[in-house]
Write an enzyme that holds these catalytic residues in place. Structure first.
Site, short mmCIF file in Angstrom:
data_model
loop_
_atom_site.label_atom_id
_atom_site.label_comp_id
_atom_site.label_asym_id
_atom_site.label_seq_id
_atom_site.Cartn_x
_atom_site.Cartn_y
_atom_site.Cartn_z
N TYR A 52 44.37 36.66 47.17
CA TYR A 52 44.01 35.56 46.89
C TYR A 52 45.96 34.48 47.24
O TYR A 52 45.97 34.18 46.19
CB TYR A 52 43.20 34.98 45.80
CG TYR A 52 42.01 35.61 45.61
CD1 TYR A 52 41.24 35.89 46.75
CD2 TYR A 52 41.48 35.57 44.20
CE1 TYR A 52 40.39 35.76 46.59
CE2 TYR A 52 40.09 35.94 44.18
CZ TYR A 52 39.76 36.48 45.45
OH TYR A 52 38.01 36.90 45.42
N HIS A 135 38.67 46.10 46.38
CA HIS A 135 38.36 44.32 46.90
C HIS A 135 37.71 44.96 48.57
O HIS A 135 38.57 45.66 49.87
CB HIS A 135 39.38 43.90 46.62
CG HIS A 135 38.92 42.69 47.50
ND1 HIS A 135 40.20 41.66 46.98
CD2 HIS A 135 38.26 41.35 47.52
CE1 HIS A 135 39.32 40.21 47.71
NE2 HIS A 135 38.33 40.18 47.96
#
Length: 314
Positions: A52, A135
């Site tokens: 992010y 992830h």
């Protein structure tokens, strides 16, 4: 399995992609004010990732949370992408409005995962994270995730480096493979069990059987369900919503109005109706969005509405 019970930290979590400048840049002051607003609203579960904003989300989240009592909140980050120096510069090519001073390098090895945690702690300014998710193994290499990444996370949990482990994933089918392959505490499932999409999800039943909690993200389906009235240009799965999906969302909105409830309120609360779901995590890029999400989560919804919506969602 861990003794960490995420349900003890509230029904609503804060997702950190937006404060990593997802799609648009947000000034530092506004991003920090947004995290503070989440704390003030009683939110005590915060999720982030190196992905992010190439670490920006972790930096901003840590700048606020490191001043709060560490035993009063839970924070999760993700592993599987290391950030390496980038010789090319320019802007990040993966949707975050940040300079590409680093680049993402997939690494599901134990060495890479340990380094990822260490790098995240440095950006956060914290001495530990509570939860580590592998992830997007469905995006990169599911089998490598299962054979390398998940055993590495189990080892880190056994050593006390993290309290809980899981996967952050878009595919319910891939998530089920991970749940069967390892002793996972949590699955962060994006967009696959929402008010719009109410399929029979074998993953959820299996998670109940294995005492694996599900954190639901993407409850608004990329913004499609985020407004009381569904606009023509609404997005679904990160793209323009097709006409038939717009029509179904508008039908859901109309049913909600009959019971005096706004569509996004029902959308945010819906996942929690399944016993596997322990938390709904929603992103925000302003204090106002945080306040709106918190109010929606606390708003009363009559049982009759859920019954009326069930047939539409299926």
């Amino acid at each position: 399995m861990t003794s960490l019970d995420l349900g003890n930290y509230g029904k609503l979590g804060f997702g950190g992609a937006g404060i990593g400048n997802l799609y648009r840049a947000i000034p530092d002051g506004e991003a920090l004010a947004t995290v503070l607003a989440a704390w003030d609203a009683g939110i005590r579960y915060f999720d982030t990732a190196p992905h992010y904003g190439l670490g920006l989300s972790e930096q901003r989240l840590g700048a606020v949370l490191r001043d709060e009592p560490r035993d009063q909140f839970v924070i999760s980050t993700k592993v599987g992408r290391l950030l390496e120096p980038s010789p090319n510069g320019g802007q990040d090519p993966e949707g975050f409005d940040v300079p590409a001073t680093t680049r993402r390098v997939w690494d599901f090895s134990e060495k890479g995962i340990r380094r990822s945690i260490e790098d995240s702690l440095e950006r956060l300014g914290l001495d530990h994270v509570d939860i580590a998710y592998l992830h997007d193994p469905d995006v990169h290499d599911l089998q490598a995730g299962i054979s390398q990444g998940l055993p590495a996370l189990e080892k880190l949990r056994s050593e006390g480096v993290v309290k809980a482990i899981g996967v952050g994933i878009n595919s319910a089918e891939a998530a089920l493979e991970c749940v069967e392959a390892a002793e996972l505490d949590l699955v962060m499932l994006a967009g696959r069990y929402t008010l719009l999409e109410q399929p029979d999800v074998p993953l959820l039943e299996r998670c109940v059987e294995r005492s694996t909690g599900v954190v639901s993200v993407g409850a608004y389906n990329s913004g499609l369900l985020a407004r009381a009235d569904v606009p023509d240009d609404a997005h679904y799965n990160y793209d323009q919503a097709p006409p038939e999906v717009l029509e179904r969302a508008r039908t859901l909105a109309a049913v909600c109005r009959e019971y005096g409830v706004e569509l996004p309120t029902a959308a945010l609360q819906f996942p929690l109706r399944h016993p596997a779901v322990v938390n709904v995590t929603a992103g925000a890029t302003s204090p106002e969005q945080v306040a709106t999400n918190a109010a929606r989560m606390d708003a009363p919804v009559p049982e009759e509405l859920w019954e009326a919506l069930e047939g539409v969602g299926r």
